[in-house]
Design a protein around this motif. Structure first.
Motif, PDB file in Angstrom:
ATOM      1  N   SER A 153     -36.443  -4.126  34.761  1.00 51.37           N
ATOM      2  CA  SER A 153     -35.471  -4.641  35.717  1.00 51.37           C
ATOM      3  C   SER A 153     -34.431  -3.575  36.087  1.00 51.37           C
ATOM      4  O   SER A 153     -34.090  -3.409  37.257  1.00 51.37           O
ATOM      5  N   ILE A 154     -33.937  -2.852  35.098  1.00 53.58           N
ATOM      6  CA  ILE A 154     -32.938  -1.813  35.354  1.00 53.58           C
ATOM      7  C   ILE A 154     -33.539  -0.679  36.186  1.00 53.58           C
ATOM      8  O   ILE A 154     -32.911  -0.159  37.091  1.00 53.58           O
ATOM      9  N   GLU A 155     -34.762  -0.325  35.875  1.00 50.98           N
ATOM     10  CA  GLU A 155     -35.459   0.740  36.608  1.00 50.98           C
ATOM     11  C   GLU A 155     -36.331   0.143  37.712  1.00 50.98           C
ATOM     12  O   GLU A 155     -37.457   0.583  37.939  1.00 50.98           O
ATOM     13  N   THR A 163     -27.893  -7.211  33.752  1.00 52.52           N
ATOM     14  CA  THR A 163     -29.349  -7.328  33.929  1.00 52.52           C
ATOM     15  C   THR A 163     -29.956  -8.094  32.769  1.00 52.52           C
ATOM     16  O   THR A 163     -30.814  -8.950  32.960  1.00 52.52           O
ATOM     17  N   SER A 206     -22.184   1.626  33.898  1.00 52.86           N
ATOM     18  CA  SER A 206     -23.633   1.558  33.703  1.00 52.86           C
ATOM     19  C   SER A 206     -23.970   0.641  32.529  1.00 52.86           C
ATOM     20  O   SER A 206     -24.970  -0.070  32.574  1.00 52.86           O
ATOM     21  N   ARG A 230     -23.591  -2.880  33.785  1.00 56.49           N
ATOM     22  CA  ARG A 230     -24.728  -3.224  34.636  1.00 56.49           C
ATOM     23  C   ARG A 230     -25.936  -3.605  33.791  1.00 56.49           C
ATOM     24  O   ARG A 230     -26.662  -4.535  34.106  1.00 56.49           O
ATOM     25  N   SER A 231     -26.143  -2.872  32.702  1.00 57.15           N
ATOM     26  CA  SER A 231     -27.270  -3.176  31.817  1.00 57.15           C
ATOM     27  C   SER A 231     -27.120  -4.557  31.194  1.00 57.15           C
ATOM     28  O   SER A 231     -28.091  -5.307  31.103  1.00 57.15           O
TER      29      SER A 231
END
Length: 171
Positions: free
Chosen positions: A123-125, A99, A92, A95-96
Motif C-alpha cells: 500500500s505504501i509503495e 496506511t 513519513s 503516513r505509514s
C-alpha cells in the motif's frame, strides 16, 4: 516541539535558551558552546536589524544565514539543520501509520504480522505496485510453487519480489 519553534525567527520565543536547550539535550549538543552561540547570534541579528539589513524570517532562511558561520556556530547550525528536516521525517512515519490503519480493518484484524507488514508495504509503495505487469506476475506465480528471490519485470525498471516486499534489484 518548543525547541524547533524557538529556532524559527517568526516565533515569539525565537532563540529562547530554555526552549532550545530541551531540543539540544535530545541531540547531545554541547550546552556550554550552544549558550555562547545563542548569545552571539542574538547580538549579530540585533546589529543587522538596527543597521536596516535584512534578517531571516523563516527557519530555512535562518539556517542559510548560519551556514557561512557553521564552524563558529556549530551546535546551533546543527540544530537548525535537524529542525529543518525533522518534520519531513516524522511525516513519513505518520503516513505509514495512516496506511496501516487503512490496511488493518476489522476483517483483517486476525492476520499475521508478516502478512500485515507485506500488505502495508504494498500500500505504501502503491506507485511501484501499480507499475507491475500483472499478467507476467500471474504467469510466473502460477508456473512456480514459490517466488522467493525471483525477479519480475515492471513497466519502467526491475524489482525484486521477496515475500511480497519490493526492493531495488542489484545491477
Amino acid at each position: 516541539m518548543k525547541g524547533i519553534q524557538a529556532l524559527n525567527p517568526s516565533s515569539s520565543n525565537f532563540l529562547d535558551e530554555e526552549s532550545i536547550v530541551l531540543l539540544a539535550k535530545a541531540y547531545d549538543a554541547d550546552m556550554e558552546d550552544l549558550k555562547h552561540e545563542l548569545h552571539q547570534t542574538r547580538r549579530i541579528l540585533s546589529r543587522k536589524k538596527s543597521d536596516g539589513q535584512k534578517v531571516p524570517v523563516t527557519l530555512m532562511e535562518f539556517t542559510r544565514f548560519l551556514e557561512p558561520f557553521k564552524e563558529v556556530f556549530f551546535e546551533l547550525f546543527r540544530l537548525t539543520k535537524i529542525a529543518v528536516v525533522l518534520p519531513v521525517s516524522s511525516a513519513s512515519c505518520e503516513r505509514s501509520f495512516s496506511t496501516l490503519k487503512l490496511v488493518k480493518t476489522h476483517l483483517r484484524s486476525t492476520m499475521s504480522d508478516s502478512r500485515l507488514s507485506n500488505l502495508a508495504v504494498l500500500s505504501i509503495e502503491s506507485e511501484r505496485s501499480k507499475a507491475l505487469d500483472m499478467d507476467a506476475f500471474i504467469k510466473r506465480f502460477s508456473a512456480q510453487p514459490t517466488l522467493k528471490n525471483e525477479e519480475i519485470t515492471t513497466n519502467t525498471n526491475k524489482a525484486c519480489f521477496i515475500d511480497v516486499k519490493f526492493h531495488t534489484c542489484p545491477s
